[in-house]
Design a protein around this motif. Structure first.
Motif, PDB file in Angstrom:
ATOM      1  N   HIS A 122       0.804  -1.220   0.000  1.00  0.00           N
ATOM      2  CA  HIS A 122       0.000   0.000   0.000  1.00  0.00           C
ATOM      3  C   HIS A 122       0.845   1.282   0.000  1.00  0.00           C
ATOM      4  N   TRP A 123       1.882   1.309   0.810  1.00  0.00           N
ATOM      5  CA  TRP A 123       2.798   2.457   0.875  1.00  0.00           C
ATOM      6  C   TRP A 123       4.215   1.934   1.075  1.00  0.00           C
ATOM      7  N   PRO A 124       5.221   2.633   0.540  1.00  0.00           N
ATOM      8  CA  PRO A 124       6.593   2.173   0.771  1.00  0.00           C
ATOM      9  C   PRO A 124       7.047   2.345   2.217  1.00  0.00           C
ATOM     10  N   ALA A 125       6.507   3.359   2.920  1.00  0.00           N
ATOM     11  CA  ALA A 125       6.908   3.632   4.307  1.00  0.00           C
ATOM     12  C   ALA A 125       8.432   3.544   4.437  1.00  0.00           C
ATOM     13  N   PRO A 126       9.158   4.437   3.763  1.00  0.00           N
ATOM     14  CA  PRO A 126      10.608   4.267   3.610  1.00  0.00           C
ATOM     15  C   PRO A 126      11.395   4.186   4.909  1.00  0.00           C
ATOM     16  N   GLU A 127      10.934   4.872   5.961  1.00  0.00           N
ATOM     17  CA  GLU A 127      11.684   4.829   7.221  1.00  0.00           C
ATOM     18  C   GLU A 127      11.681   3.443   7.845  1.00  0.00           C
ATOM     19  N   LYS A 179       0.842 -19.057  -7.182  1.00  0.00           N
ATOM     20  CA  LYS A 179      -0.383 -18.771  -7.943  1.00  0.00           C
ATOM     21  C   LYS A 179      -1.566 -18.390  -7.058  1.00  0.00           C
ATOM     22  N   LYS A 180      -1.271 -17.801  -5.900  1.00  0.00           N
ATOM     23  CA  LYS A 180      -2.335 -17.267  -5.051  1.00  0.00           C
ATOM     24  C   LYS A 180      -2.703 -15.842  -5.455  1.00  0.00           C
ATOM     25  N   ILE A 181      -1.841 -15.240  -6.274  1.00  0.00           N
ATOM     26  CA  ILE A 181      -2.067 -13.897  -6.813  1.00  0.00           C
ATOM     27  C   ILE A 181      -1.688 -13.932  -8.286  1.00  0.00           C
ATOM     28  N   ARG A 182      -2.518 -13.359  -9.153  1.00  0.00           N
ATOM     29  CA  ARG A 182      -2.218 -13.368 -10.590  1.00  0.00           C
ATOM     30  C   ARG A 182      -1.201 -12.304 -10.979  1.00  0.00           C
ATOM     31  N   ALA A 183      -1.157 -11.219 -10.224  1.00  0.00           N
ATOM     32  CA  ALA A 183      -0.177 -10.164 -10.485  1.00  0.00           C
ATOM     33  C   ALA A 183       0.112  -9.449  -9.166  1.00  0.00           C
ATOM     34  N   ILE A 184       1.342  -8.980  -9.011  1.00  0.00           N
ATOM     35  CA  ILE A 184       1.719  -8.262  -7.791  1.00  0.00           C
ATOM     36  C   ILE A 184       2.233  -6.876  -8.166  1.00  0.00           C
ATOM     37  N   GLY A 185       1.987  -5.934  -7.269  1.00  0.00           N
ATOM     38  CA  GLY A 185       2.368  -4.566  -7.581  1.00  0.00           C
ATOM     39  C   GLY A 185       2.552  -3.733  -6.323  1.00  0.00           C
ATOM     40  N   VAL A 186       2.671  -2.434  -6.539  1.00  0.00           N
ATOM     41  CA  VAL A 186       2.922  -1.504  -5.442  1.00  0.00           C
ATOM     42  C   VAL A 186       1.961  -0.326  -5.566  1.00  0.00           C
ATOM     43  N   SER A 187       1.935   0.480  -4.523  1.00  0.00           N
ATOM     44  CA  SER A 187       1.104   1.673  -4.511  1.00  0.00           C
ATOM     45  C   SER A 187       1.894   2.790  -3.850  1.00  0.00           C
ATOM     46  N   ASN A 188       1.823   3.970  -4.433  1.00  0.00           N
ATOM     47  CA  ASN A 188       2.485   5.151  -3.875  1.00  0.00           C
ATOM     48  C   ASN A 188       4.011   5.061  -3.871  1.00  0.00           C
ATOM     49  N   PHE A 189       4.577   4.285  -4.782  1.00  0.00           N
ATOM     50  CA  PHE A 189       6.033   4.166  -4.859  1.00  0.00           C
ATOM     51  C   PHE A 189       6.603   5.254  -5.757  1.00  0.00           C
ATOM     52  N   GLN A 190       7.603   5.960  -5.239  1.00  0.00           N
ATOM     53  CA  GLN A 190       8.342   6.935  -6.004  1.00  0.00           C
ATOM     54  C   GLN A 190       9.421   6.220  -6.836  1.00  0.00           C
ATOM     55  N   PRO A 191      10.012   6.886  -7.841  1.00  0.00           N
ATOM     56  CA  PRO A 191      11.042   6.231  -8.661  1.00  0.00           C
ATOM     57  C   PRO A 191      12.193   5.628  -7.861  1.00  0.00           C
ATOM     58  N   THR A 192      12.621   6.298  -6.794  1.00  0.00           N
ATOM     59  CA  THR A 192      13.716   5.751  -5.977  1.00  0.00           C
ATOM     60  C   THR A 192      13.293   4.459  -5.282  1.00  0.00           C
ATOM     61  N   HIS A 193      12.054   4.419  -4.800  1.00  0.00           N
ATOM     62  CA  HIS A 193      11.553   3.202  -4.158  1.00  0.00           C
ATOM     63  C   HIS A 193      11.466   2.063  -5.172  1.00  0.00           C
ATOM     64  N   PRO A 250       7.311  -5.123 -10.447  1.00  0.00           N
ATOM     65  CA  PRO A 250       5.882  -4.871 -10.190  1.00  0.00           C
ATOM     66  C   PRO A 250       5.093  -4.739 -11.489  1.00  0.00           C
ATOM     67  N   ALA A 251       3.870  -5.242 -11.469  1.00  0.00           N
ATOM     68  CA  ALA A 251       2.999  -5.131 -12.643  1.00  0.00           C
ATOM     69  C   ALA A 251       2.288  -3.791 -12.676  1.00  0.00           C
ATOM     70  N   VAL A 252       2.033  -3.222 -11.492  1.00  0.00           N
ATOM     71  CA  VAL A 252       1.238  -1.993 -11.359  1.00  0.00           C
ATOM     72  C   VAL A 252       1.861  -1.109 -10.287  1.00  0.00           C
ATOM     73  N   ASN A 253       1.800   0.197 -10.487  1.00  0.00           N
ATOM     74  CA  ASN A 253       2.078   1.161  -9.424  1.00  0.00           C
ATOM     75  C   ASN A 253       0.864   2.078  -9.349  1.00  0.00           C
ATOM     76  N   GLN A 254       0.108   1.964  -8.265  1.00  0.00           N
ATOM     77  CA  GLN A 254      -1.107   2.763  -8.075  1.00  0.00           C
ATOM     78  C   GLN A 254      -0.739   4.014  -7.280  1.00  0.00           C
ATOM     79  N   VAL A 255      -0.909   5.168  -7.893  1.00  0.00           N
ATOM     80  CA  VAL A 255      -0.486   6.416  -7.270  1.00  0.00           C
ATOM     81  C   VAL A 255      -1.582   7.475  -7.382  1.00  0.00           C
ATOM     82  N   GLU A 256      -1.494   8.486  -6.523  1.00  0.00           N
ATOM     83  CA  GLU A 256      -2.407   9.610  -6.668  1.00  0.00           C
ATOM     84  C   GLU A 256      -2.109  10.311  -7.984  1.00  0.00           C
TER      85      GLU A 256
END
Length: 276
Positions: free
Chosen positions: A110-115, A133-147, A159-165
């Motif tokens: 959901h969030w990288p929470a870098p600290e 095969k418990k998940i068809r695709a894995i991804g991240v949310s709110n990841f910046q390029p450095t993350h 990651p297959a997806v990056n969900q961001v604002e």
């Protein structure tokens, strides 16, 4: 409704509907009704998260819909307090149980929470679930390029997806470019900026020209820019309206006018500093 929703092909070949239905901030008891209305309208992709507290409501609507599981695309997310290898595996099982499903189509950090420095370890748990095969695709949310770069350098599955604002006031061009460079689909949460742009003069003028609402203009802009979107509403008429995006097309000039609204205006936290 017989709307055919276009799909985006993820980097592992999985087809993800380009329009999904979000349930952020929808109380669990209202979620079942809202998701049922979305499924009736033609949505097949539903986006929830453990922290939303409404996975059970989503699951109830799915079970009652009678729609074949293979026709659905269900996303959930791992919350910051559940990050870490073993904790992630446990939290995933709990999400699956609340949803009443045997597998997920997409599971996101959901969030990288870098600290906290736990997103690489958490990702390795997602890789295990993906391999099983418990998940068809894995991804991240709110990841910046450095993350993203740190994650990709330290693990095996991109990651297959990056969900961001992402909306006209915050177009996140740097993140979108990094996603594209890695073959990661960009998915926009808060695609309508929580309604902040619905009275913008340029958007209203475009809507008037096409005889559609400001919300439909913004959502169509996202689609033509190639993004996945997950608009949210609990009002049935708006749920239907947010899917009615295929009877018009924005011109290059209209797209550029919306592009010009970018001003870095976030409605949510900054991923570089948000740690839960």
């Amino acid at each position: 409704m017989t709307t055919v929703i276009p799909a985006v092909t993820l980097n592992n070949g999985v087809q993800m509907p380009q329009i999904g239905f979000g349930v952020f901030q929808v109380p669990n008891e209202e979620t079942t009704t809202a998701v049922a209305a979305a499924l009736k309208a033609g949505y097949r992709s539903i986006d929830t998260a453990a922290i939303y507290g409404n996975e059970e409501g989503v699951g109830k609507a799915l079970a009652e819909s009678g729609i074949n599981r293979e026709e659905l695309f269900i996303t959930s997310k791992i919350w910051i307090s559940d990050m870490g290898y073993e904790q992630t595996l446990k939290a995933f099982d709990e999400s699956l149980q609340r949803l009443g499903l045997d597998y997920l189509d997409l599971f996101l950090i959901h969030w990288p929470a870098p600290e906290k420095e736990l997103y690489v370890e958490t990702w390795k748990a997602l890789e295990k679930l993906y391999a099983e095969k418990k998940i068809r695709a894995i991804g991240v949310s709110n990841f910046q390029p450095t993350h993203l770069q740190k994650l990709i350098d330290a693990t095996d599955v991109v990651p297959a997806v990056n969900q961001v604002e992402l909306h006209p006031a915050l177009q996140n061009a740097e993140v979108s470019a990094a996603n594209a460079g890695h073959g990661i689909a960009t998915e926009a949460w808060s695609p309508l900026a929580q309604g902040a742009l619905l009275n913008d003069a340029s958007i209203l003028a475009i809507g008037e020209a096409h005889q559609v609402t400001a919300a439909q203009v913004i959502l169509r802009w996202h689609l033509q820019r190639g993004r996945v979107i997950i608009p949210k509403s609990v009002t049935e008429s708006r749920i239907v309206q947010n899917l009615d995006l295929f009877g018009f097309e924005l011109s290059g000039e209209e797209l550029a006018a919306i592009d010009a609204l970018d001003r870095g205006g976030r409605t949510g936290p900054d991923p570089d500093s948000f740690n839960g």
